[in-house]
Enzyme design. Sequence first.
Site, PDB file in Angstrom:
ATOM      1  N   ASP B  93       0.936  -1.355   0.082  1.00  0.00           N
ATOM      2  CA  ASP B  93      -0.038  -0.134  -0.039  1.00  0.00           C
ATOM      3  C   ASP B  93       0.813   1.198   0.120  1.00  0.00           C
ATOM      4  O   ASP B  93       2.056   1.023  -0.067  1.00  0.00           O
ATOM      5  CB  ASP B  93      -0.916  -0.127   1.201  1.00  0.00           C
ATOM      6  CG  ASP B  93      -0.194  -0.039   2.572  1.00  0.00           C
ATOM      7  OD1 ASP B  93       0.833   0.173   2.630  1.00  0.00           O
ATOM      8  OD2 ASP B  93      -1.044  -0.233   3.645  1.00  0.00           O
ATOM      9  N   ASP B 266      -7.595  -7.739   0.344  1.00  0.00           N
ATOM     10  CA  ASP B 266      -6.794  -7.767   1.470  1.00  0.00           C
ATOM     11  C   ASP B 266      -7.703  -7.573   2.658  1.00  0.00           C
ATOM     12  O   ASP B 266      -8.467  -6.604   2.773  1.00  0.00           O
ATOM     13  CB  ASP B 266      -5.696  -6.846   1.461  1.00  0.00           C
ATOM     14  CG  ASP B 266      -5.907  -5.600   1.864  1.00  0.00           C
ATOM     15  OD1 ASP B 266      -6.886  -4.886   1.162  1.00  0.00           O
ATOM     16  OD2 ASP B 266      -5.625  -5.153   3.306  1.00  0.00           O
ATOM     17  N   CYS B 304     -12.137 -29.274   6.726  1.00  0.00           N
ATOM     18  CA  CYS B 304     -11.020 -28.653   6.158  1.00  0.00           C
ATOM     19  C   CYS B 304      -9.715 -29.674   6.257  1.00  0.00           C
ATOM     20  O   CYS B 304      -9.730 -30.394   7.040  1.00  0.00           O
ATOM     21  CB  CYS B 304     -10.620 -27.323   7.259  1.00  0.00           C
ATOM     22  SG  CYS B 304      -9.315 -26.582   6.944  1.00  0.00           S
ATOM     23  N   CYS B 306      -6.555 -28.621   6.159  1.00  0.00           N
ATOM     24  CA  CYS B 306      -5.183 -27.696   6.695  1.00  0.00           C
ATOM     25  C   CYS B 306      -4.476 -28.571   7.758  1.00  0.00           C
ATOM     26  O   CYS B 306      -5.080 -29.521   8.421  1.00  0.00           O
ATOM     27  CB  CYS B 306      -5.641 -26.287   6.927  1.00  0.00           C
ATOM     28  SG  CYS B 306      -6.100 -26.092   8.609  1.00  0.00           S
ATOM     29  N   HIS B 335      -5.143 -22.027   9.660  1.00  0.00           N
ATOM     30  CA  HIS B 335      -6.386 -22.543   9.386  1.00  0.00           C
ATOM     31  C   HIS B 335      -7.325 -21.396   8.710  1.00  0.00           C
ATOM     32  O   HIS B 335      -7.919 -21.503   7.540  1.00  0.00           O
ATOM     33  CB  HIS B 335      -7.027 -22.905  10.400  1.00  0.00           C
ATOM     34  CG  HIS B 335      -8.490 -23.129  10.158  1.00  0.00           C
ATOM     35  ND1 HIS B 335      -9.208 -24.201   9.287  1.00  0.00           N
ATOM     36  CD2 HIS B 335      -9.670 -22.374  10.398  1.00  0.00           C
ATOM     37  CE1 HIS B 335     -10.430 -24.071   9.070  1.00  0.00           C
ATOM     38  NE2 HIS B 335     -10.845 -22.810   9.663  1.00  0.00           N
TER      39      HIS B 335
END
Lengths: 379, 379
Positions: B93, B266, B304, B306, B335
């Site tokens: 940014d 973001d 999930c 992960c 996660h």
Amino acid sequence: MAAPIRFEVRARDGAARAATLVTAHGEVPTPAFMPVGTRAAVKAMSPDELIAMGCRLVLANAYHLALRPGPELVEQMGGVARFMGFKGAVLTDSGGFQAMSLAKINSIDEHGIVFRSHLDGSRLALTPESAVRIQEQLGSDIMMSLDECTSYPVDHARAKASMELTARWARRGLEARRSATQALFGIVQGSVYPDLRRTSAEQITALPFDGFAAGGLSVGEPKPAMLEMAALSASLMPADSPHYLMGVGTPADLIACVAMGYDLFDCVLPTRNARNGSAFTSEGRVSIKHSRYLRDERPLDPRCTCRCCTGFSRAYLRHLYVSGEILAARALTEHNLFFYAGLMREAQAAIASRTYDALSKAFAAGISEVSEQAKDHVV
Amino acid sequence: MAAPIRFEVRARDGAARAATLVTAHGEVPTPAFMPVGTRAAVKAMSPDELIAMGCRLVLANAYHLALRPGPELVEQMGGVARFMGFKGAVLTDSGGFQAMSLAKINSIDEHGIVFRSHLDGSRLALTPESAVRIQEQLGSDIMMSLDECTSYPVDHARAKASMELTARWARRGLEARRSATQALFGIVQGSVYPDLRRTSAEQITALPFDGFAAGGLSVGEPKPAMLEMAALSASLMPADSPHYLMGVGTPADLIACVAMGYDLFDCVLPTRNARNGSAFTSEGRVSIKHSRYLRDERPLDPRCTCRCCTGFSRAYLRHLYVSGEILAARALTEHNLFFYAGLMREAQAAIASRTYDALSKAFAAGISEVSEQAKDHVV
């Protein structure tokens, strides 16, 4: 009944041994350094990272886990290794050391220790029987007998009384033990008095423990006294059982004490120092916050192949540390544990090839070389 | 001269697009969520873990890096991606948002922003020219034009003046730019006023930027206003350029805003919430400290794959969080970012198969289902 652990010596070089410790949760090549996983987590590390660096045995603290989350919960979750997702073995201490160092002691007497929790002030008791019971619930592969870790300095009479209490507690712990799959180790005390160390070793090794530890060292005594008492204690332990030196130490300590015949070590140094920005390297200690590393593009340890050393520059690590980033603690912890694990692998190889003395000398030479460069950064 | 980035649209479904953003540091499949790496580190994460979950683009804050370690150092170390050991692309940014939110502002005028560092109080200036210069030194793949991020609430006259200033700054930033390998994006402002959004979009998209962003949203305005202004802003951006919605948002926001034609997002939510013990899951939000998870052997998110969900139980994660273990922040951050990355992969696939509307509806249905179960834990 099968023994809960087997200790298979593969090679000896002088008093040093290279062995395999076979536990219910896998085999552990020794000499081995156990990372400290106080609260069922090695701080900043993921369990698969420990496995990846060859770590097969970690230490967890019964005192901390007994207070939170409690041994019943850990038991219900399948034991401490499963609870923490560690695909290896776990040694638990008895809880006595923390009860005496962290908690507010109400009393220590024949019965046991009465203390107040450092978390919520609640009044709790730890006896030789409950210490074993708690560790059985935690489901560790190696349990430690409750001992009184004699403080330093202490006079001969008090050290003797403390050592005798430890021996009586050792017998009670063995009688209380129910598990056939968990080993129980006895602890040799006696402070810095050779006669007491001898008596303690006689008393403890006469009992049917699965392994033996030297306790009450690295508690403030001078380094030569520590090394002398460690050597004496090891020499009095049965040659075919595992020997564990509790709370020791620096890389140089480990190299020295493997030569005495110790197989297992634990210490907070590599993990705690990492969180304070201090790394153990093949070139000595590196304090990463130092401004000399501001623009240093080199890895932490040029000879190291860990994720930290292959991925990050000293300049970046310094930036992370100065900025308070969690990744600084992660990276330095991973490096330090990798360094300790590598040292133990070198020791195993040197014993197997009967070149341990050469390793020992090369290590000492490396230190003095480093000492020339950075006097206050000696390993 | 070759463009610093290429944006290759592979598929469209309504206004939604699946594309490949080709940068000097690799290809980024979009829609993509950029984890926030404020100080050249995504908090608690290792850069290889980001790559492993498919993350090819992270955001870093020019303000923070300009103050510490300074753009000259980052430049000397080969740019921000190399400095942080991230084998992917980086968007920075402009520094304006943090200069206005974190620092003590001395003045904002035509020239730029004069502020005091939140670290040491030193007096600094940020101009459209220096913002580009700093980002060129940081070596990011995508730079952002200095804008005035209009606060909320703000009256029409002030919002208009702020928007006009942003347009003048945009022109100056473009003129100051020297790098041929770093893209520069312009930012549409205009607060919650449709006429100002239209004028801002006209002003900004008339300039030769490599991509366009909607700014000044998620700054306190009601959610319907955010969604309305986001949709309006996107509809006014060129169809063949990348569209970036700054600072947004929840998983539901992302699903809604991909449908409007946004490609990049973001937000600190997945990383910051993780450190506060809050997880995004396929069953809604999970606040891991809750006592209901004390004995919960299930993974955080049963659907999930992960490392956190395949390795740890909710009971263990709760123990880690309550104990203040770094591993709690690590596991939940990993996660949450994995969850966001998975959501974006689902979006890409749905756009490619022209079933984005179905994904959107299924996601909304999943939310209302979850809402029934845990009203204050809606995604």
